[in-house]
Design an enzyme around this catalytic site. Sequence first.
Site, PDB file in Angstrom:
ATOM      1  N   ASP A  10       2.365  20.950  43.699  1.00 22.20           N
ATOM      2  CA  ASP A  10       3.520  20.227  44.869  1.00 22.20           C
ATOM      3  C   ASP A  10       4.288  19.827  43.551  1.00 22.20           C
ATOM      4  O   ASP A  10       4.214  19.911  42.562  1.00 22.20           O
ATOM      5  CB  ASP A  10       3.024  18.881  45.361  1.00 22.20           C
ATOM      6  CG  ASP A  10       3.970  18.389  46.183  1.00 22.20           C
ATOM      7  OD1 ASP A  10       4.781  19.076  46.819  1.00 22.20           O
ATOM      8  OD2 ASP A  10       3.999  16.996  46.264  1.00 22.20           O
ATOM      9  N   SER A  11       5.539  19.219  44.272  1.00 16.91           N
ATOM     10  CA  SER A  11       6.574  18.511  43.396  1.00 16.91           C
ATOM     11  C   SER A  11       6.189  17.291  42.615  1.00 16.91           C
ATOM     12  O   SER A  11       6.621  16.788  41.723  1.00 16.91           O
ATOM     13  CB  SER A  11       7.833  18.507  44.135  1.00 16.91           C
ATOM     14  OG  SER A  11       7.459  17.637  45.163  1.00 16.91           O
ATOM     15  N   TYR A  42      11.890  18.430  45.092  1.00 17.51           N
ATOM     16  CA  TYR A  42      12.226  19.805  45.349  1.00 17.51           C
ATOM     17  C   TYR A  42      13.320  19.923  46.625  1.00 17.51           C
ATOM     18  O   TYR A  42      14.052  20.966  46.637  1.00 17.51           O
ATOM     19  CB  TYR A  42      10.881  20.609  45.660  1.00 17.51           C
ATOM     20  CG  TYR A  42      10.198  21.124  44.543  1.00 17.51           C
ATOM     21  CD1 TYR A  42      10.495  20.554  43.046  1.00 17.51           C
ATOM     22  CD2 TYR A  42       9.097  22.046  44.562  1.00 17.51           C
ATOM     23  CE1 TYR A  42       9.593  20.882  42.031  1.00 17.51           C
ATOM     24  CE2 TYR A  42       8.239  22.418  43.760  1.00 17.51           C
ATOM     25  CZ  TYR A  42       8.614  21.841  42.276  1.00 17.51           C
ATOM     26  OH  TYR A  42       7.797  22.242  41.378  1.00 17.51           O
ATOM     27  N   GLY A  43      12.976  19.098  47.450  1.00 16.90           N
ATOM     28  CA  GLY A  43      13.635  19.526  48.877  1.00 16.90           C
ATOM     29  C   GLY A  43      15.100  19.067  48.804  1.00 16.90           C
ATOM     30  O   GLY A  43      15.854  19.518  49.823  1.00 16.90           O
ATOM     31  N   CYS A  73       2.909  22.065  49.630  1.00 16.83           N
ATOM     32  CA  CYS A  73       4.367  21.623  49.426  1.00 16.83           C
ATOM     33  C   CYS A  73       5.105  22.234  50.657  1.00 16.83           C
ATOM     34  O   CYS A  73       5.264  23.547  50.509  1.00 16.83           O
ATOM     35  CB  CYS A  73       5.011  21.999  47.985  1.00 16.83           C
ATOM     36  SG  CYS A  73       7.014  21.517  48.233  1.00 16.83           S
ATOM     37  N   THR A  75       8.389  22.291  51.136  1.00 14.72           N
ATOM     38  CA  THR A  75       9.508  22.920  50.890  1.00 14.72           C
ATOM     39  C   THR A  75       9.223  24.183  50.259  1.00 14.72           C
ATOM     40  O   THR A  75      10.019  25.084  50.816  1.00 14.72           O
ATOM     41  CB  THR A  75      10.103  22.028  49.677  1.00 14.72           C
ATOM     42  OG1 THR A  75      10.223  20.583  50.067  1.00 14.72           O
ATOM     43  CG2 THR A  75      11.496  22.263  49.160  1.00 14.72           C
ATOM     44  N   GLU A 151       7.430   8.547  46.148  1.00  9.25           N
ATOM     45  CA  GLU A 151       7.010   8.646  44.797  1.00  9.25           C
ATOM     46  C   GLU A 151       7.225   7.482  43.967  1.00  9.25           C
ATOM     47  O   GLU A 151       6.453   7.174  42.894  1.00  9.25           O
ATOM     48  CB  GLU A 151       8.254   9.485  44.075  1.00  9.25           C
ATOM     49  CG  GLU A 151       7.949  11.342  44.424  1.00  9.25           C
ATOM     50  CD  GLU A 151       6.645  11.755  43.820  1.00  9.25           C
ATOM     51  OE1 GLU A 151       6.500  11.390  42.512  1.00  9.25           O
ATOM     52  OE2 GLU A 151       6.228  12.530  44.439  1.00  9.25           O
ATOM     53  N   CYS A 185       6.236  17.641  55.457  1.00 11.22           N
ATOM     54  CA  CYS A 185       6.622  17.441  53.921  1.00 11.22           C
ATOM     55  C   CYS A 185       5.031  16.650  53.597  1.00 11.22           C
ATOM     56  O   CYS A 185       4.549  15.732  54.162  1.00 11.22           O
ATOM     57  CB  CYS A 185       7.386  16.534  53.581  1.00 11.22           C
ATOM     58  SG  CYS A 185       7.447  15.979  51.834  1.00 11.22           S
ATOM     59  N   THR A 186       4.425  17.475  52.503  1.00  8.90           N
ATOM     60  CA  THR A 186       3.036  16.644  52.189  1.00  8.90           C
ATOM     61  C   THR A 186       2.957  15.139  51.439  1.00  8.90           C
ATOM     62  O   THR A 186       2.174  14.579  51.541  1.00  8.90           O
ATOM     63  CB  THR A 186       2.302  17.477  51.131  1.00  8.90           C
ATOM     64  OG1 THR A 186       3.117  17.792  49.941  1.00  8.90           O
ATOM     65  CG2 THR A 186       1.882  18.878  51.867  1.00  8.90           C
ATOM     66  N   HIS A 187       4.370  14.960  51.165  1.00  4.76           N
ATOM     67  CA  HIS A 187       4.401  13.504  50.650  1.00  4.76           C
ATOM     68  C   HIS A 187       4.117  12.501  52.102  1.00  4.76           C
ATOM     69  O   HIS A 187       3.997  11.194  51.900  1.00  4.76           O
ATOM     70  CB  HIS A 187       5.796  13.242  50.313  1.00  4.76           C
ATOM     71  CG  HIS A 187       5.973  13.489  48.574  1.00  4.76           C
ATOM     72  ND1 HIS A 187       5.885  14.849  48.348  1.00  4.76           N
ATOM     73  CD2 HIS A 187       6.235  12.730  47.821  1.00  4.76           C
ATOM     74  CE1 HIS A 187       6.291  14.881  47.176  1.00  4.76           C
ATOM     75  NE2 HIS A 187       6.344  13.640  46.413  1.00  4.76           N
TER      76      HIS A 187
HETATM   77  N1  DGL Z   1       5.766  17.410  48.946  1.00  2.00           N
HETATM   78  C1  DGL Z   1       6.916  18.355  49.193  1.00  2.00           C
HETATM   79  C2  DGL Z   1       7.122  18.727  50.395  1.00  2.00           C
HETATM   80  O1  DGL Z   1       6.161  18.991  51.130  1.00  2.00           O
HETATM   81  C3  DGL Z   1       8.199  18.090  48.266  1.00  2.00           C
HETATM   82  C4  DGL Z   1       9.073  17.007  48.529  1.00  2.00           C
HETATM   83  C5  DGL Z   1      10.209  16.902  47.268  1.00  2.00           C
HETATM   84  O2  DGL Z   1       9.842  17.310  46.317  1.00  2.00           O
HETATM   85  O3  DGL Z   1      11.354  16.992  47.896  1.00  2.00           O
HETATM   86  O4  DGL Z   1       7.979  19.339  51.047  1.00  2.00           O
END
Ligand code: DGL
Length: 270
Positions: A10-11, A42-43, A73, A75, A151, A185-187
């Site tokens: 993931d990012s 990444y998004g 991820c 994204t 983050e 988003c996994t975050h």
């Molecule tokens: N955790 C990621 C996702 O599921 C990326 C979030 C990011 O880096 O913007 O989209």
Amino acid sequence: MKDKAIGIFDSGLGGLTAVREILEIMPDEDIIYFGDTGRVPYGSKSRDAINKYARQDARFLKKMGVKMIVAACGTVSSVAPDLSDELGLPYTGVVNPTCYTAMQVTKNGRIGVIGTAATINSHSYKKRIREKHPEFEVFEKHCQLFVSFVENGLVDPDDELVQMMVHRYMAELKENDVDTVILGCTHFPLLAEAIQREMGDGVTLIDSGKETAIYTKKILEERGLLRDSGKRGTAQYYVSDTPADFEKFAGLFLKNKPHNNIEHINIEEY
Ligand code: DGL
């Protein structure tokens, strides 16, 4: 082959939502995790950049000798292609398994999707759901700001700032009377408690990290790659920025799970 590790990337911290679940449902498995903390988020990046990052991340994990790669991820799963042929390894993203569960769970056929800017602009979740159920209504909202909060460890549902942000971003989905929300988003599962409070108990949240972990187990089982040693697996973490911050938060998030092996790598080499 069975004894090799599962590679997850993931990012940043988001993919740990999948790791937590994998450790829970497949305790015998070894895990190699890569968090691209030097290039998060990444998004908000271009399609070209996301494609390049996805390939580098996956190539690094392949080089580590994993048996399967999980793009934990939303994204990458929405923007980059399926890399299984290119890698010659089983590979999954998060979109399909997450949509599958959301489609089973909804009662009123009104599903909300939250994700990063790139994910929402790709309409990946919406397309997948409408392909199977054209009668369902899908409401999308990009919540890129949530990634920065996570983050930085700002996830406490009692924190006023967290509440304000969640209130503002979830308003549209609330107005549209969705009964299911995909945390695309996994975050975002790290903010699940704050989001659940805002949406109320009548709304089911679908955790993309968790659904992907369940799907990963299914793939490994089908291919005869599931480990059954009866011995607890190990977890090794790699990051592209300094390990210190990642360690602090990963430790909190994964609680008693093994998290003390964190190394820095130069991802541009892959
Ligand atoms: N955790 C990621 C996702 O599921 C990326 C979030 C990011 O880096 O913007 O989209």
